[in-house]
Scaffold this motif. Sequence first.
Motif, mmCIF file in Angstrom:
data_model
loop_
_atom_site.group_PDB
_atom_site.id
_atom_site.type_symbol
_atom_site.label_atom_id
_atom_site.label_comp_id
_atom_site.label_asym_id
_atom_site.label_seq_id
_atom_site.Cartn_x
_atom_site.Cartn_y
_atom_site.Cartn_z
ATOM 1 N N GLU A 1 0.810 -1.220 0.000
ATOM 2 C CA GLU A 1 0.000 0.000 0.000
ATOM 3 C C GLU A 1 0.845 1.273 0.000
ATOM 4 N N LEU A 2 1.769 1.376 0.930
ATOM 5 C CA LEU A 2 2.593 2.588 1.009
ATOM 6 C C LEU A 2 3.515 2.754 -0.198
ATOM 7 N N PRO A 3 4.249 1.702 -0.612
ATOM 8 C CA PRO A 3 5.121 1.871 -1.788
ATOM 9 C C PRO A 3 4.357 2.238 -3.061
ATOM 10 N N ILE A 4 3.164 1.659 -3.234
ATOM 11 C CA ILE A 4 2.407 1.901 -4.466
ATOM 12 C C ILE A 4 1.709 3.253 -4.434
ATOM 13 N N GLN A 5 1.027 3.560 -3.331
ATOM 14 C CA GLN A 5 0.236 4.784 -3.275
ATOM 15 C C GLN A 5 1.076 6.028 -2.999
ATOM 16 N N LYS A 6 2.122 5.891 -2.200
ATOM 17 C CA LYS A 6 2.937 7.062 -1.870
ATOM 18 C C LYS A 6 4.102 7.253 -2.829
ATOM 19 N N ASP A 7 4.741 6.138 -3.205
ATOM 20 C CA ASP A 7 5.958 6.237 -4.020
ATOM 21 C C ASP A 7 5.757 5.834 -5.475
ATOM 22 N N ASN A 8 4.528 5.403 -5.806
ATOM 23 C CA ASN A 8 4.236 4.966 -7.181
ATOM 24 C C ASN A 8 5.230 3.898 -7.645
ATOM 25 N N ASP A 9 5.484 2.938 -6.769
ATOM 26 C CA ASP A 9 6.443 1.865 -7.043
ATOM 27 C C ASP A 9 5.849 0.882 -8.062
ATOM 28 N N GLN A 10 6.335 0.948 -9.293
ATOM 29 C CA GLN A 10 5.793 0.122 -10.370
ATOM 30 C C GLN A 10 6.112 -1.361 -10.179
ATOM 31 N N ALA A 11 7.263 -1.649 -9.599
ATOM 32 C CA ALA A 11 7.647 -3.046 -9.371
ATOM 33 C C ALA A 11 6.707 -3.700 -8.361
ATOM 34 N N LYS A 12 6.399 -2.974 -7.283
ATOM 35 C CA LYS A 12 5.468 -3.494 -6.276
ATOM 36 C C LYS A 12 4.071 -3.649 -6.870
ATOM 37 N N SER A 13 3.693 -2.702 -7.705
ATOM 38 C CA SER A 13 2.383 -2.760 -8.352
ATOM 39 C C SER A 13 2.271 -3.994 -9.243
ATOM 40 N N ALA A 14 3.339 -4.277 -9.985
ATOM 41 C CA ALA A 14 3.355 -5.448 -10.866
ATOM 42 C C ALA A 14 3.306 -6.739 -10.056
ATOM 43 N N LEU B 1 1.968 -7.146 -7.038
ATOM 44 C CA LEU B 1 0.616 -7.293 -6.487
ATOM 45 C C LEU B 1 -0.352 -7.772 -7.562
ATOM 46 N N LYS B 2 -0.201 -7.238 -8.757
ATOM 47 C CA LYS B 2 -1.075 -7.645 -9.860
ATOM 48 C C LYS B 2 -0.921 -9.136 -10.152
ATOM 49 N N LYS B 3 0.314 -9.625 -10.135
ATOM 50 C CA LYS B 3 0.561 -11.050 -10.382
ATOM 51 C C LYS B 3 -0.051 -11.921 -9.288
ATOM 52 N N LEU B 4 -0.056 -11.399 -8.071
ATOM 53 C CA LEU B 4 -0.604 -12.161 -6.949
ATOM 54 C C LEU B 4 -2.123 -12.302 -7.034
ATOM 55 N N VAL B 5 -2.795 -11.220 -7.415
ATOM 56 C CA VAL B 5 -4.263 -11.239 -7.375
ATOM 57 C C VAL B 5 -4.904 -11.669 -8.691
#
Length: 297
Positions: free
Chosen positions: A141-154, A156-160
């Motif tokens: 949540e924090l890396p994606i929403q605050k830092d726009n971390d694309q790696a973390k976003s990718a 999470l997407k793979k997980l769900v």
Amino acid sequence: VPPTLVIAPTSVLGNWRKEIERFAPQLRTMVHQGSTRLKDKQAFTETCATHDVVLTSFALARLDEKLLQSLKWHRVVVDEAQNIKNPQAAQTRAILKLTAPHRLALTGTPVENRLRDLWSIFNFLSPGYLGKEAQFRKSFELPIQKDNDQAKSATLKKLVEPFILRRVKTDKRIIDDLPDKIEQKMYCTLSSEQASLYEAVVKDVTEQLKEAEGIQRKGLILSTLLKLKQICNHPAQFLQDGSAFTTERSHKLQRLGEMVEEVMDSGESALIFTQFTEIGGQLERYLEHSRHYNTYY
């Protein structure tokens, strides 16, 4: 096989029942709702045993928590699952306690405000899959929403992604008779009265902005934009003087009337959206009395 429990907003319980009767008439459906609903545990258990589907609301999932938890369901389906986005809410905690080997969450908005919404839904579907709430917040949540971390976003997407079945209106395999949406922008010139009012407002605010600063300046700009929108709709809306709501004073209203006429001539219906409630009432009167169309507002 135990019955399936469907939890949905009260407003759609009737529709759920109708759709089941339409597409799966062989399923025996029971609606657990209202003051006459079964409250005795034994009677409820025995009645559920003779049904395939039990429909109930979010409110009763909380109020009748013990009753619903007394059964082992075959599956639990949560419709409009954004209603369990808050893991601390009483209804969310009550639904999490339900026992079922299969769980489904239906929603068009898995994330409304923050990524925690998604975690809460997955905590219902597969508790622990995305970790504990604090862990999810730190890792995603924090890396994606605050830092726009694309790696973390990718990640999470793979997980769900394996757990999500998404259907879009453009998928012809699902809906083959839905026509393509056509968007058209219609540009209307201002009437002489509208142009005069528009110019006067712009001139007035230009003078005021010379002395305005900070929050006052921002507020002045926003209020002016609202006034200009009202003028573009119709002078009567801006003036608030009860004057005539006629097409001669607003080319936008004139064009709207022409568009509605085109729709009516083709034997179809129309939905008209407006940002202003006062315009809604005036449009209804105009279309009803001047155009003689059956109008509901």
